[in-house]
Write a protein that holds these residues in place. Structure first.
Motif, PDB file in Angstrom:
ATOM      1  N   UNK B  80       0.837  -1.198   0.000  1.00 43.52           N
ATOM      2  CA  UNK B  80       0.000   0.000   0.000  1.00 43.52           C
ATOM      3  C   UNK B  80       0.872   1.247   0.000  1.00 43.52           C
ATOM      4  N   UNK B  81       0.664   2.077  -1.026  1.00 44.44           N
ATOM      5  CA  UNK B  81       1.392   3.345  -1.133  1.00 44.44           C
ATOM      6  C   UNK B  81       0.546   4.462  -0.528  1.00 44.44           C
ATOM      7  N   UNK B 100      -2.635   4.316  -2.885  1.00 47.91           N
ATOM      8  CA  UNK B 100      -3.600   3.387  -2.300  1.00 47.91           C
ATOM      9  C   UNK B 100      -4.334   3.983  -1.118  1.00 47.91           C
ATOM     10  N   UNK B 101      -3.683   4.957  -0.474  1.00 46.48           N
ATOM     11  CA  UNK B 101      -4.318   5.600   0.679  1.00 46.48           C
ATOM     12  C   UNK B 101      -3.685   6.973   0.867  1.00 46.48           C
ATOM     13  N   UNK B 135     -12.547  11.752   0.312  1.00 43.41           N
ATOM     14  CA  UNK B 135     -11.875  10.448   0.245  1.00 43.41           C
ATOM     15  C   UNK B 135     -12.899   9.327   0.365  1.00 43.41           C
ATOM     16  N   UNK B 136     -13.810   9.521   1.295  1.00 43.67           N
ATOM     17  CA  UNK B 136     -14.839   8.507   1.506  1.00 43.67           C
ATOM     18  C   UNK B 136     -15.651   8.308   0.224  1.00 43.67           C
ATOM     19  N   UNK B 141      -9.008   5.057   1.257  1.00 45.55           N
ATOM     20  CA  UNK B 141      -8.746   5.021   2.700  1.00 45.55           C
ATOM     21  C   UNK B 141      -7.918   6.232   3.122  1.00 45.55           C
ATOM     22  N   UNK B 142      -8.273   6.812   4.268  1.00 41.63           N
ATOM     23  CA  UNK B 142      -7.595   8.028   4.716  1.00 41.63           C
ATOM     24  C   UNK B 142      -7.308   7.955   6.213  1.00 41.63           C
TER      25      UNK B 142
END
Lengths: 307, 307
Positions: B80-81, B100-101, B135-136, B141-142
């Motif tokens: 995950x980046x 990714x997040x 983001x949601x 993902x945050x």
């Protein structure tokens, strides 16, 4: 965090920079600089200092002038000078030099003892017992440090049972304080809990912890020792020293960095971070190097005057 | 200590060297070197990496090529980046770059926010809430990092109540993970216990800890976080980075030094110390400096073959 922290718990910090620190530095300091270093430590609040060792000058050139240093330091009722001793001859020198207490050292690793002192662990235990007897007769307080308790450069793992056996024998022989030392800086907090728990069950003598920061575990180990009630800690001003088994590595945990954490955690040590930094700067200058301590570079907690 | 340690507890180490580490280094690395650094981290077992930040290039020149870096790294389902984001514009760039997040950052200190982001804490909270919403909606993902939670270079002490208020608001706004960051490396274990205990009472989101070793407290803080069940830790390979408020000081806790302690303590991280040292040596060479990590200099636990 500005709130009063309640009754502060006391921690005794034993300054070992003049001995363990300097001993592992390549630059030999003049006796008067060692004396000045010790005086600066005392000015910073140090009240117990491992000042010298009485070992063979050819083996440890930095300590060749131990008698000279002890003759020059100012004597005060509230400061205890410790001399490190490895054998009967060293004990006699310590006695003649007028140190206030001696610290005997033997390693938990037989290979380490063979290389470092050319003697087996068994024969060193006999020597420690003999010197503890002599010290007792002379009215000289004597502590025992068990070196390589957390790992050995030659053997790797050191079984906790071996450490336990040495704690029991040192205690039975009358050591007035017993230290577990991570001589090469390999220990982690899990081991601190394990080994000091074992030691506590084997002796009523106060326990002391001696950590090196060789692998960045030294301060975590120190905090863990405090957490489990070990309230006597060795450290060296500036974090000077090194490790003969890891040439690029650093030495003891630094007194000023340790005291920064103590101050911010509600422990009372009687030591002053700014005055310790002054002493660290002095010894760094004399050694011709930047000392590894961090607070000496980063400063203490910000006062928050700005903005 | 060679005995099996039982079922190992898992720790997730988030590699922040490519972002927090590099961002605080004077030497600007080429995009391909950053990519190589990230690939070496992944080869060492890193599975979550703060790879870039999407901030103004004039403010943070080291991160000007964030899009280029993200376009070149190899994409894997198991890696995950993370892209650091400070505002709505940064979020759009992060989205376009395919991270990714995202990780949103705001400080607990109003003075710090004014200097660092030219905005009050209140306005930054509103921004964080807005971006969390975006983001949601985007299915991104945050996480939220609360910087200067342990102390501020301008204000000094940061009241735990202020940190608590931000944790509560981030949680209510849907942060999927909340980090408390000791941005300037002033924190001590006592604060780690205090602040994470408070945070735990205010959110069900997983908690992450971010420590700098500026005053040699970082590893003790990390071990304390683990002790109290915080099992997501930020660190940077080599311990690279620095502190703009303490020019001679060092950066994040070093991943290889952290993992040394984890390995010796029975925690499973999936990371390899020798492979991390390889990555540290690479980035040190590219930065033209000796990295501050210790295990890279001293080596791991001795194998004990000799004697």
């Amino acid at each position: 965090m500005t709130e009063p922290l309640g009754m502060a718990e006391s921690v005794q910090v034993v300054e070992v920079g003049p001995r363990d620190g300097l001993q592992n530095e390549a630059t030999i300091l003049a006796a008067e600089d060692k004396v000045r270093f010790i005086e600066l430590a005392i000015a910073a609040g140090v009240r117990r200092v491992e000042a010298v060792s009485f070992v063979r000058p050819d083996a440890v050139p930095q300590m060749a002038d131990a008698e000279k240093v002890m003759a020059q330091v100012s004597r005060r009722d509230d400061v205890s000078y410790i001399g490190l001793v490895l054998n009967r001859r060293g004990f006699q020198r310590a006695l003649d030099s007028g140190v206030d207490e001696i610290n005997l050292v033997l390693a938990a690793s037989n290979s380490f003892n063979l290389r470092n002192q050319k003697a087996t662990t068994d024969s060193l235990v006999a020597m420690v017992e003999e010197v503890l007897d002599l010290a007792s007769s002379a009215g000289m307080p004597a502590s025992v440090t068990i070196a390589t308790a957390f790992g050995c450069p030659f053997e790797g793992e050191v079984p906790p049972d071996v450490v336990a056996g040495l704690v029991a024998r040192a205690s039975a022989a009358g050591a007035r304080e017993i230290a577990l030392a991570d001589t090469i800086g390999v220990g982690v907090p899990r081991q601190v809990r394990e080994l000091f728990d074992i030691a506590r069950g084997l002796t009523d003598a106060p326990l002391r912890a001696h950590f090196h920061n060789t692998r960045n575990t030294g301060y975590a180990n120190a905090v863990t020792a405090l957490d489990i009630g070990v309230d006597i800690l060795d450290s060296s001003i500036g974090g000077i020293g090194g490790c003969p088994f890891a040439p690029r590595a650093t030495g003891n945990i630094a007194t000023e960095d340790l005291v920064y954490t103590l101050d911010r955690s509600g422990y009372a040590s009687g030591l002053s971070v700014p005055a310790l930094v002054t002493a660290a700067e002095f010894v760094g200058k004399k050694l011709g190097k930047e000392v590894p301590s961090m607070v000496s570079k980063a400063g203490g907690f910000p006062r928050g005057a700005a903005s």
